[in-house]
Motif scaffolding. Structure first.
Motif, PDB file in Angstrom:
ATOM      1  N   PRO B 135       1.037  -1.150  -0.116  1.00 31.22           N
ATOM      2  CA  PRO B 135      -0.136  -0.021  -0.104  1.00 31.22           C
ATOM      3  C   PRO B 135       0.912   1.271   0.091  1.00 31.22           C
ATOM      4  O   PRO B 135       0.601   2.336  -0.729  1.00 31.22           O
ATOM      5  N   GLU B 136       1.865   1.295   0.639  1.00 33.37           N
ATOM      6  CA  GLU B 136       2.882   2.564   0.782  1.00 33.37           C
ATOM      7  C   GLU B 136       3.369   2.831  -0.392  1.00 33.37           C
ATOM      8  O   GLU B 136       3.757   4.173  -0.732  1.00 33.37           O
ATOM      9  N   HIS B 138       1.515   2.712  -3.427  1.00 36.00           N
ATOM     10  CA  HIS B 138       0.475   3.159  -4.084  1.00 36.00           C
ATOM     11  C   HIS B 138      -0.234   4.539  -3.509  1.00 36.00           C
ATOM     12  O   HIS B 138      -1.373   4.754  -3.451  1.00 36.00           O
ATOM     13  N   THR B 139       0.600   5.440  -2.967  1.00 36.32           N
ATOM     14  CA  THR B 139       0.131   6.797  -2.537  1.00 36.32           C
ATOM     15  C   THR B 139       0.928   7.965  -3.103  1.00 36.32           C
ATOM     16  O   THR B 139       2.038   7.624  -3.361  1.00 36.32           O
TER      17      THR B 139
END
Lengths: 266, 399
Positions: B135-136, B138-139
């Motif tokens: 997730p980190e 895709h920000t």
């Protein structure tokens, strides 16, 4: 030692499905009412001209809605108000669209969706709709987007000696990206922050080494809103403190080594 | 008008772009008028255009403890951090002030969306493939979170993402943090990498030139997209008497259109006026202007309207003919080019322009020239009508 920053809160805006403005969100936070059933799923965003509103992605509508609420409560014209828009993920639906289109038919990418994909789309639409020529910004800090954005806004106001508009908004995720972003409901908050506002609720901010624990979750009705997006939890924690209208303290995680400490005076 | 600000020392800086890794590669290319654009070989179905691609990004590897940040944008950031003693200068600042007293403010337009694009190309039963289920990355904060991890900076950390003005605005935000005493130093910069979103996105807007971009040329027909990593370390002036200064910044909004500049350049002029006021100087003192100069019809037409603010002895150039338009990294990259101009007394030429727009010709530097530069200014304008202007000086130039 770190500086103390003093700032007055002269306007508040908030929107979530079933509580479309600050008075309703405040009442939900105080346990006086529940979220309204069958409420509109999108904010009115009447500050945007009709044509823009149709084209605007959800994140833009949400930001415009809470920003205009906060300006109205503060009684200030947006045209001269510097503005800072924070978001953890930006417009996930557009990122989803862009990535899916690129994977299948890149030459069919929509130019409008492409220029709406920038993180500063809410700042752009807002400044265009309100004729705001003051500085505008779009900021993010992943799970600390609310605290880091608030610090940026208060720093701007105190360093430049001018009121600012601060908004923090995230919309529901969609597509395969949703598993990574994990934000299921739209929620937005906006504050007008003024360095010289003695008759308004005040925040006294400072940085403290050592980090902070996550604040306790707010009322049951709002836990779903916070979801897996800590920025929402942090925004709700500050709103809850402002709703209670009693002196209180709040510490939000800011970086791996710092917390943003706030003393809230009604 | 804003009041004059205390200048800040720029104690370390570097750039990595299509011109190469580090300051020496940039200085040599600028002095020799040698550009870095090449035929587009990026993506599965390359568009027919030129790009400013950084050689060696694919081969840059992150150390094992940082591997979970791996993606093209963070590799480029890592490559950029290895140049010109940046790593040591950052470590020195962290040691001197303490890790929480150093702020990190970085600009990017697309961060590591290239990794998100790849995940969509390789969907596995409708989900991201296992290796990209991180997730980190895709920000939009991926870059700054990675650099914080890679440098041990743990002060206030923020990503500014206002399209092509992103990494100019980071200088203003960092200056405010230091002025208010929230930090003693700040690492600022910008990193953006080639990705399909921007190549096909600008193509869809019909803003990409099929050839190498030609800023301020009457025949200009669009941008060339590039990638870059650029960083600068800001500290209070008294700690470094002899290094160049950030002396002013200005920011404004056009309030006009999402993807076109306001035709009269009012927003850009407001940013310029505020920057000069904070520097406490008149436009007549500016020796060199690094123009935004994207080579789109409209940008250059509007930006040329600012030039009569300066005397014709002021030299001006867009350096996007060398590097391409590096989008969210452009502000920091071109700030570094302005610092090189001050440091070496060289006017970077406006590469790619053979027949200058008549309204810009009196100011445009078409060939490299040696000239003492005490004060240099850099313009950055982004989508959404987001404008920023920075002013730099040689140490002692304002005394």
């Amino acid at each position: 030692m770190s500086t103390m920053l003093q700032i007055g809160v002269t306007g508040i805006g908030a929107w979530l499905q079933g509580a479309p403005d600050w008075p309703s969100v405040r009442d939900v936070l105080l346990g006086r009412r529940d979220l309204a059933a069958d409420a509109p799923s999108k904010p009115a965003a009447s500050v945007l001209p009709a044509a823009e509103r149709r084209r605007a992605p959800d994140s833009v509508r949400l930001a415009a809605e809470v920003a205009s609420q906060a300006c109205a409560m503060a009684g200030v014209g947006p045209a001269v108000l510097p503005c800072i828009f924070a978001s953890t993920h930006g417009e996930v639906a557009i990122t989803d669209y862009v990535c899916e289109t690129l994977a299948q038919a890149p030459l069919e990418l929509s130019p409008t969706k492409f220029h709406n994909s920038v993180l500063n789309a809410p700042a752009g639409y807002w400044t265009i709709a309100t004729g705001c020529t003051a500085p505008s910004s779009a900021v993010t800090a992943y799970r600390r987007s609310f605290a880091a954005g608030l610090l940026e806004a208060v720093t701007f106001a105190c360093a430049e000696g001018a009121p600012v508009l601060f908004a923090s908004c995230d919309v529901a995720s969609s597509g395969p990206l949703a598993e990574m972003t994990r934000t299921t409901l739209a929620f937005g908050v906006a504050l007008v922050l003024a360095p010289d506002a003695p008759d308004n609720p005040r925040l006294q901010l400072s940085l403290r080494g050592g980090g902070a624990d996550e604040p306790a979750p707010t009322g049951l009705a709002l836990r779903r809103v916070a979801g897996d997006n800590p920025a929402n939890t942090h925004a709700l924690a500050l709103l809850a403190a402002l709703a209670r209208a009693q002196p209180s303290r709040l510490a939000l995680p800011l970086s791996s080594g710092l917390s943003l400490d706030m003393e809230i005076t009604p | 008008m804003p009041a004059r600000i205390e200048p800040l020392a720029i104690t370390a800086y570097s750039a990595t772009s299509a011109l190469g890794c580090g300051l020496a590669a940039h200085f040599d290319a600028l002095r020799e008028g040698r550009g870095g654009l090449r035929i587009n070989d990026f993506s599965c179905a390359p568009l027919d255009c030129r790009v400013g691609r950084v050689a060696g990004v694919e081969d840059a590897t992150l150390p094992a403890p940082l591997e979970h940040w791996d993606c093209r944008n963070n590799r480029l950031a890592w490559l950029g951090l290895q140049q010109d003693g940046l790593h040591d200068a950052i470590a020195h600042a962290v040691g001197r002030y303490g890790a929480t007293r150093v702020a990190l403010v970085l600009g990017t337009s697309t961060a590591s969306v290239g990794a998100t694009e790849e995940a969509y190309r390789r969907l596995d039963g409708g989900r991201f493939p296992a290796d990209l289920r991180r997730p980190e990355i895709h920000t939009p904060h991926s870059l700054t979170a990675f650099v914080a991890d890679a440098t041990n900076i743990s002060g206030p950390a923020l990503t500014i993402s206002t399209a092509c003005s992103s990494s100019a605005k980071v200088f203003a935000s960092a200056a405010r943090l230091i002025r208010l005493g929230l930090a003693d130093a700040a690492l600022v910069g910008g990193v953006d990498t080639l990705c399909e979103s921007v190549l096909f996105g600008f193509h869809s807007l019909e803003l990409v030139s099929p050839q190498a971009c030609r800023p301020f040329d009457v025949q200009r027909d669009g941008i060339s997209i590039g990638e870059a990593a650029a960083f600068a370390l800001l500290e209070r002036a008294e700690v470094a008497p002899d290094v160049p200064r950030l002396i002013g910044y200005g920011e404004s909004s056009d309030a006009y259109h999402m993807s076109a500049p306001e035709p009269e350049g009012r927003g850009a002029t407001a940013a310029l006026d505020d920057a000069l006021a904070r520097a406490g100087i008149d436009a007549a003192r500016v020796d060199y202007v690094n123009l935004h100069g994207t080579a789109t019809l409209k940008n250059d037409e509007v930006e040329a309207k600012l030039l009569p603010r300066f005397p014709t002895r002021t030299r001006a150039s867009s350096t996007k003919g060398f590097t391409g338009h590096t989008l969210g990294a452009a502000g920091a990259l071109e700030a570094v080019i302005a610092l090189l101009a001050i440091g070496h007394g060289v006017v970077p030429p406006n590469l790619g322009c053979t027949e200058p727009m008549p309204e810009a010709a009196a100011w445009l530097a078409l060939r490299p020239a040696r000239q003492a530069i005490d004060i240099a200014l850099s313009n950055s304008f982004g989508f959404g009508g987001n404008n920023a202007c920075l002013v730099f000086s040689r140490a002692g130039a304002l005394a």
